[in-house]
Design a protein around this motif. Structure first.
Motif, mmCIF file in Angstrom:
data_model
loop_
_atom_site.group_PDB
_atom_site.id
_atom_site.type_symbol
_atom_site.label_atom_id
_atom_site.label_comp_id
_atom_site.label_asym_id
_atom_site.label_seq_id
_atom_site.Cartn_x
_atom_site.Cartn_y
_atom_site.Cartn_z
ATOM 1 N N GLY A 1 0.833 -1.182 0.000
ATOM 2 C CA GLY A 1 0.000 0.000 0.000
ATOM 3 C C GLY A 1 0.877 1.245 0.000
ATOM 4 O O GLY A 1 2.030 1.219 0.442
ATOM 5 N N PHE A 2 0.332 2.356 -0.513
ATOM 6 C CA PHE A 2 1.137 3.574 -0.589
ATOM 7 C C PHE A 2 0.238 4.798 -0.651
ATOM 8 O O PHE A 2 -0.955 4.710 -0.974
ATOM 9 C CB PHE A 2 2.066 3.539 -1.803
ATOM 10 N N PHE A 3 0.801 5.929 -0.329
ATOM 11 C CA PHE A 3 0.172 7.227 -0.493
ATOM 12 C C PHE A 3 0.762 7.899 -1.737
ATOM 13 O O PHE A 3 1.926 7.674 -2.070
ATOM 14 C CB PHE A 3 0.428 8.116 0.730
ATOM 15 N N SER A 4 -0.017 8.735 -2.389
ATOM 16 C CA SER A 4 0.483 9.481 -3.550
ATOM 17 C C SER A 4 0.190 10.966 -3.391
ATOM 18 O O SER A 4 -0.798 11.351 -2.754
ATOM 19 C CB SER A 4 -0.140 8.962 -4.845
ATOM 20 N N ALA A 5 1.077 11.780 -3.952
ATOM 21 C CA ALA A 5 0.875 13.234 -4.001
ATOM 22 C C ALA A 5 1.447 13.720 -5.322
ATOM 23 O O ALA A 5 2.613 13.476 -5.629
ATOM 24 C CB ALA A 5 1.565 13.923 -2.833
ATOM 25 N N GLU A 6 0.619 14.384 -6.111
ATOM 26 C CA GLU A 6 1.055 14.861 -7.422
ATOM 27 C C GLU A 6 0.785 16.353 -7.527
ATOM 28 O O GLU A 6 -0.351 16.808 -7.440
ATOM 29 C CB GLU A 6 0.349 14.115 -8.544
ATOM 30 N N ASP B 1 -7.975 15.820 -11.527
ATOM 31 C CA ASP B 1 -7.833 14.362 -11.526
ATOM 32 C C ASP B 1 -8.726 13.771 -12.607
ATOM 33 O O ASP B 1 -9.901 14.123 -12.719
ATOM 34 C CB ASP B 1 -8.226 13.816 -10.154
ATOM 35 N N LEU B 2 -8.189 12.884 -13.423
ATOM 36 C CA LEU B 2 -8.964 12.262 -14.498
ATOM 37 C C LEU B 2 -9.447 10.868 -14.145
ATOM 38 O O LEU B 2 -10.103 10.209 -14.953
ATOM 39 C CB LEU B 2 -8.112 12.203 -15.776
ATOM 40 N N THR B 3 -9.139 10.420 -12.935
ATOM 41 C CA THR B 3 -9.602 9.098 -12.494
ATOM 42 C C THR B 3 -10.619 9.188 -11.381
ATOM 43 O O THR B 3 -11.294 8.211 -11.077
ATOM 44 C CB THR B 3 -8.413 8.247 -11.997
ATOM 45 N N GLY B 4 -10.692 10.337 -10.743
ATOM 46 C CA GLY B 4 -11.673 10.526 -9.687
ATOM 47 C C GLY B 4 -11.337 9.829 -8.384
ATOM 48 O O GLY B 4 -12.224 9.643 -7.545
ATOM 49 N N VAL B 5 -10.082 9.439 -8.174
ATOM 50 C CA VAL B 5 -9.729 8.698 -6.958
ATOM 51 C C VAL B 5 -8.909 9.537 -5.982
ATOM 52 O O VAL B 5 -8.610 9.072 -4.885
ATOM 53 C CB VAL B 5 -8.937 7.421 -7.307
ATOM 54 N N ARG B 6 -8.548 10.765 -6.373
ATOM 55 C CA ARG B 6 -7.699 11.576 -5.500
ATOM 56 C C ARG B 6 -8.392 12.867 -5.102
ATOM 57 O O ARG B 6 -9.313 13.335 -5.783
ATOM 58 C CB ARG B 6 -6.363 11.881 -6.198
ATOM 59 N N ALA B 7 -7.933 13.439 -4.002
ATOM 60 C CA ALA B 7 -8.480 14.684 -3.491
ATOM 61 C C ALA B 7 -7.473 15.800 -3.697
ATOM 62 O O ALA B 7 -6.264 15.583 -3.678
ATOM 63 C CB ALA B 7 -8.820 14.551 -2.009
ATOM 64 N N GLY B 8 -7.999 17.017 -3.884
ATOM 65 C CA GLY B 8 -7.121 18.158 -4.096
ATOM 66 C C GLY B 8 -6.866 18.932 -2.825
ATOM 67 O O GLY B 8 -7.728 19.023 -1.941
ATOM 68 N N ARG B 9 -5.662 19.503 -2.740
ATOM 69 C CA ARG B 9 -5.318 20.384 -1.630
ATOM 70 C C ARG B 9 -4.271 21.386 -2.102
ATOM 71 O O ARG B 9 -3.579 21.155 -3.108
ATOM 72 C CB ARG B 9 -4.790 19.603 -0.417
ATOM 73 N N LEU B 10 -4.162 22.485 -1.387
ATOM 74 C CA LEU B 10 -3.173 23.511 -1.683
ATOM 75 C C LEU B 10 -2.055 23.405 -0.656
ATOM 76 O O LEU B 10 -2.273 23.628 0.533
ATOM 77 C CB LEU B 10 -3.806 24.900 -1.655
ATOM 78 N N LEU C 1 -2.783 16.922 -5.884
ATOM 79 C CA LEU C 1 -3.716 15.814 -5.715
ATOM 80 C C LEU C 1 -3.097 14.777 -4.790
ATOM 81 O O LEU C 1 -1.920 14.416 -4.962
ATOM 82 C CB LEU C 1 -4.046 15.156 -7.050
ATOM 83 N N THR C 2 -3.863 14.278 -3.811
ATOM 84 C CA THR C 2 -3.357 13.267 -2.885
ATOM 85 C C THR C 2 -4.295 12.069 -2.862
ATOM 86 O O THR C 2 -5.504 12.200 -3.098
ATOM 87 C CB THR C 2 -3.212 13.835 -1.465
ATOM 88 N N GLY C 3 -3.726 10.889 -2.578
ATOM 89 C CA GLY C 3 -4.528 9.686 -2.514
ATOM 90 C C GLY C 3 -3.874 8.629 -1.662
ATOM 91 O O GLY C 3 -2.686 8.704 -1.326
ATOM 92 N N GLU C 4 -4.665 7.626 -1.299
ATOM 93 C CA GLU C 4 -4.169 6.454 -0.573
ATOM 94 C C GLU C 4 -4.589 5.216 -1.350
ATOM 95 O O GLU C 4 -5.757 5.097 -1.757
ATOM 96 C CB GLU C 4 -4.725 6.418 0.843
#
Length: 595
Positions: free
Chosen positions: A478-483, A517-526, A545-548
């Motif tokens: 498992g991993f977290f992502s931030a783009e 986001d083009l997949t709808g699985v991540r949330a946006g933050r500033l 964009l961040t996700g788990e």
């Protein structure tokens, strides 16, 4: 401020004049501050002394005046006298001192009447002996091979004999780095950065101009490669003269534009002279507007401002004066067509220029007011912040890029224009070494592995002013992502912002930036990055964009936009339709993305 030949001469004097107060008693050392580079103080103080010669030598050759030449002659005499307390020390293998011999060699070649002729016989003997010894040492297998060649040009001009065979071999090695299309590698590395224009081509064009009579075949090859390279390199500059900040040694600043003057020095009309003149002059004017000097008038370490965090381990306080390489055309007479031509505006270039040799695609946005470079091939594992300087997905003339200021959290990592992953949500890993990279028709493709059990395949798609990023992640953990999108100057209050499911958006007088986001699985933050991380703005905010994600295969995709100005309507810009992007992926893969 318009720049022409006289303006450039004044600028050289303006940049070098403040150095005089920092010369040592024997004039061989320039002491500009604490040396934090890996080489000793003697080499750092030689560096600061020698690098102004990149501008002063051409200034003298073209008839320009400089009232402090006697100080530099005293320095040359003291620094090369083994019995003097300010002796620079003998040049050794892989030594920083070898780098600085090139500027002395050029000054001897261009202006012996002010550099060599006034020295006494003993002083000439010491200087010649010191330079002759430099011809015998080992150089890094890169553009460094040119340094003894530059020394040789100077020694030839003042009548000092030496064995030409080693330099001939060095020139053969340098030519072996040619990649085709006018491109070189800076040695056997993946780097295709500014060392190609301001080192490989720059020295090659000097050699072609000064040694072409006795080595005509090589001189012609060097000129032909430079002419071909110019057609690609013009895409790296925005219409206001800003160059894409990318790669290491950015503290050399307007050396980025030195290639244009070197073309003129070697009489290579790769583009109309008015166009070449425009590239050089706009670039110098752009830098004129940046706060890159301290209160005493000295060039600082950094890029768009005083930013020591950006620098490499080989940058001492005098390093920025390599910027004076931009003044080589001052050696040309006022009648040269570079000077007599009317400066032309930036040329009308295609919206996307893919350069496979460098593994980049350059997007010309907003009628050329901004250039965004997409990158997927280059990397550097030994220079400070190498990953940030080479392996981010996008580099902008307007938004720059950021380097990390710590190892914990997104604010310290400053992950603009990249995808970072984490196994604890605290410590993050971006792309560091891409492999199996390709660049074709605005589509870049690469693989990278942040951990042995996680493989990421990335596509970058140019759709100016947008670009689209698609990642296929195969993970056994498992991993977290931030783009992150681009980093926006936060010193100007935003007009509007939005962060939520699938998006992060910011609109301010300092630019508009959107990541969707083009997949709808991540949330946006500033993300408010730590100060001093971005190369152009001291304080920034990064739409992210961040996700788990759990173990398995995941498709992540986003569209990114950065504009220098907001669109006239109040609506947030819409990203490009997925159909225009998916057709470029293998088999038109939809990746499970929403339309």
């Amino acid at each position: 401020m318009p720049y022409d030949r006289e303006d450039m001469g004044r600028l050289v004097r303006e940049l070098t004049g403040p150095l005089v107060a920092h010369l040592s008693p024997g004039r061989a050392r320039l002491r500009l501050g604490t040396n934090a580079a890996h080489y000793p103080d003697a080499a750092a103080e030689l560096e600061a002394f020698a690098r102004p010669l990149w501008g002063l030598g051409p200034l003298a050759a073209g008839g320009g005046t400089f009232e402090h030449w006697e100080l530099w002659r005293r320095g040359l005499a003291s620094g090369t006298d083994p019995g003097h307390e300010e002796f620079w020390g003998a040049v050794t293998d892989f030594d920083q001192r070898l780098v600085e011999t090139a500027a002395i060699g050029l000054a001897l070649a261009l202006a012996p009447e002010v550099v060599w002729d006034p020295l006494s016989g003993r002083e000439r003997d010491n200087l010649a002996a010191w330079l002759l010894h430099a011809l015998t040492v080992e150089a890094v297998d890169s553009n460094w091979h040119f340094f003894p060649v530059m020394v040789g040009l100077g020694l030839e001009r003042v009548g000092v004999g030496f064995d030409p065979a080693p330099n001939a071999a060095r020139l053969e090695r340098l030519e072996s780095f040619a990649l085709g299309g006018g491109w070189y590698g800076d040695g056997p590395t993946a780097q295709r950065d500014y060392y190609i224009p301001f080192a490989m081509h720059y020295y090659g064009l000097i050699y072609a101009a000064l040694a072409g009579d006795r080595d005509p075949g090589r001189a012609e090859r060097l000129r032909e490669r430079a002419a071909a390279f110019a057609l690609d390199f013009q895409h790296w500059f925005a219409s206001d003269g800003a160059a894409v900040p990318f790669g290491r040694s950015l503290t050399y600043r307007f050396a980025q534009g030195a290639f244009w003057g070197a073309l003129a020095f070697a009489d290579v009309e790769a583009l109309p002279w008015g166009t070449v003149k425009g590239h050089l002059m706009r670039h110098l004017r752009w830098w004129r507007g940046r706060p890159i000097r301290d209160s005493a008038g000295l060039l600082t370490l950094g890029y768009g401002y005083n930013q020591p965090l950006l620098t490499e381990q080989y940058n001492a306080p005098g390093s920025p004066y390599w910027a004076l390489k931009a003044f080589l055309p001052l050696a040309l007479p006022a009648e040269h067509p570079l000077w007599t031509a009317e400066e032309e505006a930036a040329p009308d270039l295609p919206a996307v220029a893919t350069q496979p040799e460098a593994g980049v695609a350059l997007m010309r946005c907003e009628e050329g007011r901004q250039v965004v470079m997409l990158s997927a091939q280059q990397y550097n594992t030994w220079a400070r912040h190498g990953a940030a300087k080479y392996t981010k997905f996008a580099y902008s003339t307007f938004f720059g890029f950021s380097v990390p200021s710590g190892s914990r959290g997104l604010d310290q990592g400053a992950f603009d224009s990249t995808l970072a992953v984490s196994d604890d949500g605290v410590h993050w890993r971006p792309c560091e070494v891409p492999r199996d990279s390709t660049a074709h028709d605005g589509l870049l493709h690469s693989h990278w592995a942040p951990w042995p059990d996680v493989e990421i395949e990335t596509w970058l798609v140019a759709r100016p002013p947008w670009h689209v990023r698609v990642h296929r992640v195969r993970a056994e953990r498992g991993f977290f992502s931030a783009e992150g999108a681009f980093a926006v100057n936060r010193d100007t209050p935003p007009r509007r912002s939005a962060e939520g499911p699938g998006h992060a958006r910011l609109d301010s007088p300092s630019g508009l930036c959107v990541i969707e986001d083009l997949t709808g699985v991540r949330a946006g933050r500033l993300v408010h990055a730590l100060p001093g991380t971005n190369v152009l703005a001291p304080r920034t905010v990064i739409p992210t964009l961040t996700g788990e994600h759990g173990p398995g295969e995941h498709w992540l995709a986003c569209a990114v936009l950065g504009l220098t100005e907001s669109p006239p309507d109040a609506e947030w810009p819409e990203p490009p339709g997925w159909g225009t992007v998916s057709e470029l992926l293998p088999g038109g893969h939809t990746c499970g993305l929403r339309e």
